[in-house]
Motif scaffolding. Sequence first.
Motif, short mmCIF file in Angstrom:
data_model
loop_
_atom_site.label_atom_id
_atom_site.label_comp_id
_atom_site.label_asym_id
_atom_site.label_seq_id
_atom_site.Cartn_x
_atom_site.Cartn_y
_atom_site.Cartn_z
N THR A 34 0.25 -8.81 -10.98
CA THR A 34 -0.62 -9.26 -9.88
C THR A 34 0.13 -10.17 -8.90
O THR A 34 -0.38 -10.51 -7.85
CB THR A 34 -1.84 -10.05 -10.42
OG1 THR A 34 -1.35 -11.08 -11.28
CG2 THR A 34 -2.78 -9.14 -11.20
N GLU A 35 1.32 -10.57 -9.29
CA GLU A 35 2.10 -11.46 -8.42
C GLU A 35 3.51 -10.92 -8.25
O GLU A 35 4.02 -10.21 -9.12
CB GLU A 35 2.16 -12.85 -9.05
CG GLU A 35 0.88 -13.63 -8.81
CD GLU A 35 0.87 -14.95 -9.56
OE1 GLU A 35 1.91 -15.32 -10.12
OE2 GLU A 35 -0.20 -15.59 -9.58
N GLY A 36 4.11 -11.30 -7.16
CA GLY A 36 5.50 -10.91 -6.91
C GLY A 36 5.69 -9.40 -6.85
O GLY A 36 6.70 -8.87 -7.29
N ILE A 37 4.69 -8.74 -6.32
CA ILE A 37 4.76 -7.27 -6.22
C ILE A 37 5.70 -6.90 -5.08
O ILE A 37 5.51 -7.32 -3.94
CB ILE A 37 3.35 -6.69 -6.01
CG1 ILE A 37 2.51 -6.95 -7.26
CG2 ILE A 37 3.41 -5.20 -5.69
CD1 ILE A 37 1.04 -6.63 -7.10
N LYS A 40 8.04 -2.40 -1.73
CA LYS A 40 8.07 -0.93 -1.78
C LYS A 40 6.78 -0.34 -2.35
O LYS A 40 6.45 0.82 -2.08
CB LYS A 40 9.27 -0.45 -2.59
CG LYS A 40 9.19 -0.73 -4.08
CD LYS A 40 10.30 0.01 -4.84
CE LYS A 40 10.11 -0.14 -6.35
NZ LYS A 40 11.04 0.65 -7.14
N TYR A 41 6.05 -1.14 -3.10
CA TYR A 41 4.82 -0.62 -3.72
C TYR A 41 3.64 -0.49 -2.75
O TYR A 41 2.63 0.08 -3.10
CB TYR A 41 4.42 -1.47 -4.92
CG TYR A 41 5.37 -1.30 -6.07
CD1 TYR A 41 5.37 -0.11 -6.81
CD2 TYR A 41 6.30 -2.28 -6.41
CE1 TYR A 41 6.26 0.09 -7.85
CE2 TYR A 41 7.18 -2.09 -7.45
CZ TYR A 41 7.17 -0.91 -8.17
OH TYR A 41 8.05 -0.71 -9.19
N VAL A 42 3.78 -1.07 -1.60
CA VAL A 42 2.67 -0.96 -0.65
C VAL A 42 3.03 -0.08 0.55
O VAL A 42 2.36 -0.09 1.58
CB VAL A 42 2.19 -2.34 -0.16
CG1 VAL A 42 1.60 -3.11 -1.33
CG2 VAL A 42 3.33 -3.14 0.49
N THR A 43 4.11 0.71 0.39
CA THR A 43 4.51 1.56 1.51
C THR A 43 5.06 2.89 0.98
O THR A 43 4.84 3.23 -0.18
CB THR A 43 5.54 0.82 2.39
OG1 THR A 43 5.85 1.63 3.52
CG2 THR A 43 6.82 0.49 1.64
N ASP A 44 5.73 3.63 1.86
CA ASP A 44 6.37 4.88 1.40
C ASP A 44 7.86 4.78 1.70
O ASP A 44 8.38 3.70 1.97
CB ASP A 44 5.72 6.09 2.07
CG ASP A 44 5.95 6.11 3.58
OD1 ASP A 44 6.60 5.18 4.10
OD2 ASP A 44 5.49 7.04 4.25
N ASN A 45 8.53 5.93 1.68
CA ASN A 45 9.97 5.92 1.84
C ASN A 45 10.42 5.44 3.21
O ASN A 45 11.53 4.93 3.37
CB ASN A 45 10.52 7.33 1.57
CG ASN A 45 12.00 7.32 1.28
OD1 ASN A 45 12.50 6.43 0.60
ND2 ASN A 45 12.71 8.28 1.81
N LEU A 46 9.57 5.60 4.20
CA LEU A 46 9.96 5.21 5.56
C LEU A 46 9.64 3.75 5.83
O LEU A 46 10.22 3.14 6.73
CB LEU A 46 9.27 6.11 6.60
CG LEU A 46 9.68 7.58 6.54
CD1 LEU A 46 8.86 8.40 7.52
CD2 LEU A 46 11.17 7.76 6.84
N GLY A 47 8.70 3.20 5.08
CA GLY A 47 8.40 1.78 5.20
C GLY A 47 7.71 1.36 6.48
O GLY A 47 7.62 0.17 6.79
#
Lengths: 471, 471
Positions: A34-37, A40-47
Amino acid sequence: MRRRLVRPGIYQKVEVGFLQELYSIISDPQRIKTEGIAEKYVTDNLGRLQGTCDALVFPVSTEEVSGVMKWAYANSVQVTPRGAGTNLVGSTVPEHGGIVLDLSLMNRIVELDEDTLTVTVEPGVLLADLQAYVEARGLFYPPDPGEKQATIGGNISTNAGGMRAVKYGVTRDYVRGLTAVLPSGEVIHTGGKVVKDSSGLSLKHLLIGSEGTLGIITECVLKLIPKPAFVMGALVPFDSLKTGIDAVIRLIHENVGPTAIEFMERKVVALGERFMGVSFPYPEASAYILLSFDGNSEGEVRSNAERARQSVVRSGALDFLLLEDKETLDEVWKVRGALVKAVEAVSEQEPVDIVVPINKTADFIAYANKVEQESGVQLISFGHAGDGNVHLCVVRGERDAEAWRKDLKAVMSRIYGKSHELGGLTSGEHGIGLSKKPYFQKATDPAVIAAMKQIKDALDDRHILNTGKIF
Amino acid sequence: MRRRLVRPGIYQKVEVGFLQELYSIISDPQRIKTEGIAEKYVTDNLGRLQGTCDALVFPVSTEEVSGVMKWAYANSVQVTPRGAGTNLVGSTVPEHGGIVLDLSLMNRIVELDEDTLTVTVEPGVLLADLQAYVEARGLFYPPDPGEKQATIGGNISTNAGGMRAVKYGVTRDYVRGLTAVLPSGEVIHTGGKVVKDSSGLSLKHLLIGSEGTLGIITECVLKLIPKPAFVMGALVPFDSLKTGIDAVIRLIHENVGPTAIEFMERKVVALGERFMGVSFPYPEASAYILLSFDGNSEGEVRSNAERARQSVVRSGALDFLLLEDKETLDEVWKVRGALVKAVEAVSEQEPVDIVVPINKTADFIAYANKVEQESGVQLISFGHAGDGNVHLCVVRGERDAEAWRKDLKAVMSRIYGKSHELGGLTSGEHGIGLSKKPYFQKATDPAVIAAMKQIKDALDDRHILNTGKIF
């Protein structure tokens, strides 16, 4: 299955206290973050697109995925599944927050069944690993998208295509069976090790290409074939792309079974050469067609290549450079494989992977070249000449954010409009996700979109699974 | 789209006066029949299940089909679409009365596009006519179900398989695009002349095999390939079916690309011989494997056949009789094609087309033989050894109606139970329709059936299109 009348779109934020129940589903607390995520986990390869994530969960079994979904369903929590995050269209972006479900720990090769020529894998297995595993055993998994670090689950979710589609078809054609968790948490098994299936509506084919909007794939039975013993390639220079594409159409009628038929314009080859530190023969050619052939007998492969040579020479090829040794062949394919990266080394780019009827490929590229001239936005094209699947890199160059947004939108409108006019579709292999939604929406019958939405509503009545993607 | 809250299952009876509106949709009154409707329109090819029909309508265009469906939707009238009525599982039986929509007048070949290797046809085109049309032009439509008088629309609706599936796949693999009318009357276009498609949920693949429960197919874009120049076959006798099936599994690993791999037990061959007035060599064999090979070069076809010979002889074949001349080859295939009719010449039979993982084929047939011995009900099996799709004729013999009903039910329960236990599915190519519903229901996860029903509810909220089929 419980069905409460909760308005879709109202999601519960996952506060820390709220997570207690999740700890009884996911056995190891280390697998809930729940912390320090990481970003990259909230986007895709293009960011380029970013979402938010209250908790990142790493399930290790179908049962855990089912448990998470039951919990999310009961509590109206949004869930966004992801594999390796190589997606290019925003399908893995958690737009509505909630849980990001990372399936990368579910990466076991469960069973190789040589009798039925199937391999059963968890969705987090990487394409590269699967290919290596089966090829070491004399078997072959034909789908070959450029990105080898993608997961099989991701490949299935976008119905990934790749180089060998001309001869072997796409990911869809190699999925024999799927286990999936529906938004309600129910587990379904569709297909199996069987070859044929006329047993009711094909939930399997509905899940393939659905970009994680209808269910979470947790186990896949994949079809394999014996590994072809001989592989050979040919690089065919042309004085114009149009001559090359016309030659491809005639070549397909010759029934010489090429594995791959790729095209590259000179301008992208130049970038590839610089990027890879190699040089292609015939620098005066304005386009190349890259062919490969495979088969179980050398005689057959050679005879097909020879008949291909005769065909393309008749069609105006400048030459036919047979790539016999594996090293040269691999090197040329490496350049082809590196084209996107070669473009990106120069500038940010926005990828397009429209698909048009194969005989419209040259028209489409001619139009793209016209748009390039008129708009001043550089468009670099290459791709799968054997199936009309054109990759176009729309190059940002030195534009500032505002100019880029405006120019990109104008160019994309024209490009997708033309593709539609030529009888094409928005995506041949990357999917729609978030970034192509407006173009997909515009190019597609409202009745088609409506039917897709009805299916989504039916299987995900609370809209908790990867909501907002595709439609 | 109007969506009134009418309880599904309450249908309007189509009285004569009520039809007035329909006459404004269907331009020629001759194409609406309310009297003297032949019996074949309320049943399927087996004629065992019967429905009722208030009006028989022959539309000639997508617009007319759409008009009929809009009218039916507005008035809650049940519609049952049909092609040539060759269905074997009751999919064309109008269980709930209303309109039977016969699509056989929509039988135009709309366009042959040699550049994209596609043919666009209306759904009422017969398979035999399509095959003849494209083959006369050097092209090839590979799917080859036994029944050549079926329509293409029907083939798509059951995802028909056939003999050549081993090499070429099934009907699904040759459908590039579909135009369909949804229960609401909305017209949708899915796919097209394009090869690849990752553009949203695959409505096309959902419609394929849906037995007319989700939409009415009104135009089909089909994939063609160049016609193979050489065809050759081989008849391979074995002293036991088990040896033969094991040989097939090894053969598939040899990568010799057989087009078809069929098996026949001696007892069914005997019926076929009598029916066709021919005799097979090796009457002492207890089973035969029938192979065919095709390709564009004679050398390749011969070399594949030779490698197949070596493989099956190593696996214990009694002989390998190469069928080189077209006449002999056609004659042997004719016997194979006539097996169902040969059985029916002796007695009424109930067809089974279960599919199991290919390495379970011999187990399944051994079990069927055991059931035959224990029950006294004759079971005759043959079918597609290359893909585990077993045809089983359950033979009525001299049983009266009551004994037949009882014995059939008992045998079917065991047969379908075993298929399920072996990882098989209820149908490999015929579909579920009405007659296999109980077995399908029993063998399938409730969650899978529930998901199928949710999709049905979503696309046909009034349950007016071919209601009661599959689930």
